[in-house]
Design an enzyme around this catalytic site. Structure first.
Site, PDB file in Angstrom:
ATOM      1  CG  HIS A  54      -1.902   1.115   1.247  1.00 56.95           C
ATOM      2  ND1 HIS A  54      -2.929   1.210   0.334  1.00 56.95           N
ATOM      3  CD2 HIS A  54      -2.029   2.194   2.059  1.00 56.95           C
ATOM      4  CE1 HIS A  54      -3.647   2.293   0.591  1.00 56.95           C
ATOM      5  NE2 HIS A  54      -3.117   2.899   1.638  1.00 56.95           N
ATOM      6  CE  LYS A  75      -0.733   5.840   2.076  1.00 54.99           C
ATOM      7  NZ  LYS A  75      -1.563   6.103   3.273  1.00 54.99           N
ATOM      8  CB  SER A  76      -3.599  10.150  -2.547  1.00 58.01           C
ATOM      9  OG  SER A  76      -3.638   8.737  -2.513  1.00 58.01           O
ATOM     10  CG  ASP A  93      -5.216   2.407  -2.800  1.00 57.07           C
ATOM     11  OD1 ASP A  93      -5.059   2.701  -1.598  1.00 57.07           O
ATOM     12  OD2 ASP A  93      -5.993   1.524  -3.187  1.00 57.07           O
ATOM     13  NE  ARG A 159      16.477  18.261  15.659  1.00 56.35           N
ATOM     14  CZ  ARG A 159      16.382  19.318  16.473  1.00 56.35           C
ATOM     15  NH1 ARG A 159      16.262  19.123  17.775  1.00 56.35           N
ATOM     16  NH2 ARG A 159      16.414  20.527  15.985  1.00 56.35           N
TER      17      ARG A 159
END
Length: 223
Positions: A54, A75-76, A93, A159
């Site tokens: 995914h 994400k999309s 997806d 970091r």
């Protein structure tokens, strides 16, 4: 099928038997060794075991980047912003992943989702229709994994860039970068910077090592 290499003529007897046995006859001008290598590579790729992950697979500055994270993390939406910034979508997806060789893992979209991206509140959009053929790719090598995670106060985040991790896809380890997501952070720009830093490291330029060397020199000078 029978393939005749080197552009050699196909004998009439072979054509006659092929017709009787309902066998396909093909002809190539390539040398036998080169043709054999091309066929082997093609079959290895097409017959490789596929697994589904995914995420959103993008081509960013020529680097295949798989963006993953929990559902609803964005994400999309990040993928769409990267497309607007000139990068290319491979899959949204669902990404079908397979091993190309010992060191290479590839990703491609499910056929039903090819060139499509889903945005909550908007629906499904056709990236190729809206942004043109230059905004999509049919497949890509997966060079870098980016994991988006919700920023949690109190958690420790890398970091300096020296906490390198990898994730395994189809038996191939892929470098992974984890990016904390919070309101106000431009995630697409951060991913671009991560990709450029990844390319720089592969070329031998490591900003983290440079900083550590400068710090060591400063400490030595003041001690």
């Amino acid at each position: 099928a029978i393939i005749v290499a080197r552009g050699l003529p196909i004998p009439d007897e072979m054509v006659s038997v092929a017709k009787k046995r309902d066998t396909v006859l093909l002809q190539s001008t390539e040398p036998t060794s080169r043709l054999n290598g091309a066929i082997t590579a093609f079959l290895d790729e097409k017959l490789s075991t596929r697994t589904t992950v995914h995420g959103v697979l993008m081509d960013i500055f020529g680097v295949g980047v798989l963006i993953q994270g929990s559902s609803g993390i964005g994400k999309s939406e990040t993928g769409l912003e990267l497309i607007k910034r000139g990068h290319r979508l491979v899959a949204d997806d669902r990404v079908d992943v397979y091993q190309k060789d010992e060191f290479t893992v590839m990703g491609e979209p499910a056929e039903i989702l090819r060139h499509l991206i889903e945005l909550r509140g908007v629906g499904i959009i056709d990236v190729m229709s809206l942004f043109g053929a230059g905004a999509v790719m049919d497949s890509s090598q997966i060079d870098l994994s980016v994991y988006l995670e919700k920023f949690e106060k109190g958690n420790t985040y890398d970091r300096l860039g020296n906490g390198e991790t990898t994730i395994d896809f189809s038996g191939v380890p892929v470098p992974q970068v984890k990016i904390p997501v919070t309101t106000g952070r431009n995630v697409s720009v951060i991913i671009e910077a991560a990709v450029m830093n990844f390319r720089a490291k592969n070329m031998g330029f490591d900003a983290t090592k440079m900083f550590e060397e400068r710090l060591s020199n400063l400490i030595a000078k003041n001690s």
